[in-house]
Design an enzyme around this catalytic site. Sequence first.
Site, mmCIF file in Angstrom:
data_model
loop_
_atom_site.group_PDB
_atom_site.id
_atom_site.type_symbol
_atom_site.label_atom_id
_atom_site.label_comp_id
_atom_site.label_asym_id
_atom_site.label_seq_id
_atom_site.Cartn_x
_atom_site.Cartn_y
_atom_site.Cartn_z
ATOM 1 N N ASP A 15 45.996 38.196 71.612
ATOM 2 C CA ASP A 15 44.631 38.372 71.100
ATOM 3 C C ASP A 15 44.623 39.128 69.772
ATOM 4 O O ASP A 15 43.943 40.143 69.619
ATOM 5 C CB ASP A 15 43.759 39.128 72.108
ATOM 6 C CG ASP A 15 43.811 38.526 73.489
ATOM 7 O OD1 ASP A 15 44.191 39.233 74.442
ATOM 8 O OD2 ASP A 15 43.508 37.324 73.606
ATOM 9 N N GLU A 186 35.345 31.745 73.921
ATOM 10 C CA GLU A 186 35.561 33.205 73.827
ATOM 11 C C GLU A 186 36.252 33.540 72.519
ATOM 12 O O GLU A 186 36.433 32.679 71.667
ATOM 13 C CB GLU A 186 36.390 33.696 75.009
ATOM 14 C CG GLU A 186 37.623 32.872 75.289
ATOM 15 C CD GLU A 186 38.119 33.023 76.733
ATOM 16 O OE1 GLU A 186 37.490 33.696 77.561
ATOM 17 O OE2 GLU A 186 39.175 32.464 77.027
#
Length: 502
Positions: A15, A186
Site C-alpha cells: 500500500d 479502495e
Amino acid sequence: MHERLEPTLPGFYSDPSICRAGQDFYLTTSSFEYFPGCPLFHSRDLKTWRQIGHVLDRPELLPLDGAWISGGIYAPTIRHQQGRFYLITTNTSAPGRGPGGQNFIVHSDNPAGDWAGPLWIEGMWGIDPDLFWDEDGTCYAQWSQREQGCHVDMIRIAQAAIDPLRGKLLEPPRTLWTGSGGLGVEGPHLYRIPAGYLLSCAEGGTEYGHMQTLARSAKATGPFEPCPRNPVLTHRSLASAVHAVGHADLVEGPDGTWFGVCHGIRPQGYHPFHVCGRETFAFSVSWDDDGWPVLGEHGRLPERTITGTVSTNFSDEFTRATPPFDWNYLRNPIPENYRRTSGQLTIHGSRDRISENGRPSWIGVRQRSHTCRCETRLSIGFQGDGEAGLSVFQNLRHHACIGLRQLHGRVEGFTRIRLGDLVVEDAFDPDTDVEGLGLVAEPLHYHLEIVGSETQRRVKTIAARLLSTELGGLFTGVYFALYAEGEACLNTRQFTVYPGSG
Ligand code: 6LW
C-alpha cells in the site's frame, strides 16, 4: 542495479504512498501489527531509496495492544502542502475505537523528525483515507467507505471537506465514485491534472485479480467519469513474475514528469504462493491524446527496467547507538525487555508468547529475497522455564522456530512448526557447542540450522508454501525474528541476512 523487474522496496512494503517536496520524494507504506509503523523512505531519483525512519515511531501515535493478524495500520497517504507533511491512515486495532473512528492524521514540518498527533477523525467509516488540497485551499478527504457489516459490492469512494489540522470532517460524506465494477473499490487518491481532477483507485481485491482504475472530473467533488481504458494497470492473467499489482499512488516530478508506485507480489512454485509480502514497485507515467495517464508500459509494469533497490542484505553487530530502521517489533514492545549495549543485544523473555496477541519479546527484519541465509551468533540462558530462538514468522499462527528451551529444569534444543491449530515439535540434544542459529530460505523451502564453531547442522526443513500469505497470511510478509519467552534470556552478538543459501 538490476536488468529485470525488481521491487523498488523488496519485502513486505505494501500500500505505498508517495509525495514530493521540492526535489525530494518521500515514500511510506502500511505496516499492520508491526512497530514502529509506516516506514519512511527518501529519494531524489526515484530509483535509490534510503529509509529515514518511521512516521509512527511513538506508542501514543501507534497503539497496537491486542492487534490480531494483519490488524493495526492499513493503507496510508502521505502528502506535502505549504511546507507541512501530512499522513492519514487507519489503525484497525486502536483501543476503544470502532470502524467509524479508526482513521487519523499526523503532521510534521520535518518528515525525519517527530510527527504531531494523532488527530482522530470521527465519522469516517472505512479505510484507505486520502488527502487532496484544491486550488482554493479546500482540503478534501477521500476514503473507501464501508458501513459496518456492509457487503463488498456496497463499497464506494466517499469524500468530505476536512480540516486536516483538527481532524474534523466539515460536511457530511458524499459518494464520489463507485468504481468501474471491480470487486471492492479502495485506495483512492485524488490529483489535479491538466484535464481536470483525476481519481485513481484499486479494485479487484489485493490478490491475483488486483487492478488500478481511473476516473476524471472537471471538479474535485465530481461527478467522475471512468477512463475508457480501465483497468489502467494490472497483471491479472498475465505470464509475469509479478502479480497482484495495484494500490498505486502517483506523483508529479519537479520537471512536470509523473511517476507512480504500487505494490505487487513475486509468487513462487505452483500453485503460486508468496512469502515476501506485497512489495513496492515503481513505474513511469505518460499521457494519451485524451489527457488520461498511461501507467507503466501500457498498463503493466515493465518486465525489464533498470532500477536501484533497497539492499536485501542486512547485518547488525549492535555497535551502533541507534538500531537500524530495518528492525521491527511485534505490536508495542516492552522497552525493558530489550537492552542494546556495545556489541550485544539482550532480549529478556516475557510471559507473552509469539503465538498470542500480547506484547512478546520479539524483534525481526523482513524477508526481502527468496534465496538468502539468516544467521545469528548468540547464547541463551535461563532463570527458569522458557524458550528463545530464531523464527521464520508469517504471523502469530503461522511460523517456524528453532532454539533452546528449559522445561521442568531440563534444557533441550527444539524446533516448532505452527500452522494454525497444527503444531509439530521436535526436541534434540544440543550436544553441539551451539554458537548460533541459522535459517536458509530457498524459493520452495526453509531449512532451520544449529550453528556450531566449525559446522552448521540442518535440523528441520519446512515447505515455504506453509508459511506463505496464501496459506496462513492476510496482508503481511515473512520476518526473520529473534524472540524469548518466559524465563529465557537471549544474547546475540551478530545478526545477518545475506543472499545465497550457502
Ligand atoms: C488496504 C486495502 C486493501 O487498506 O487491503 O485489499 C488493505 N485492499 O486497500 C490492506 O492492505
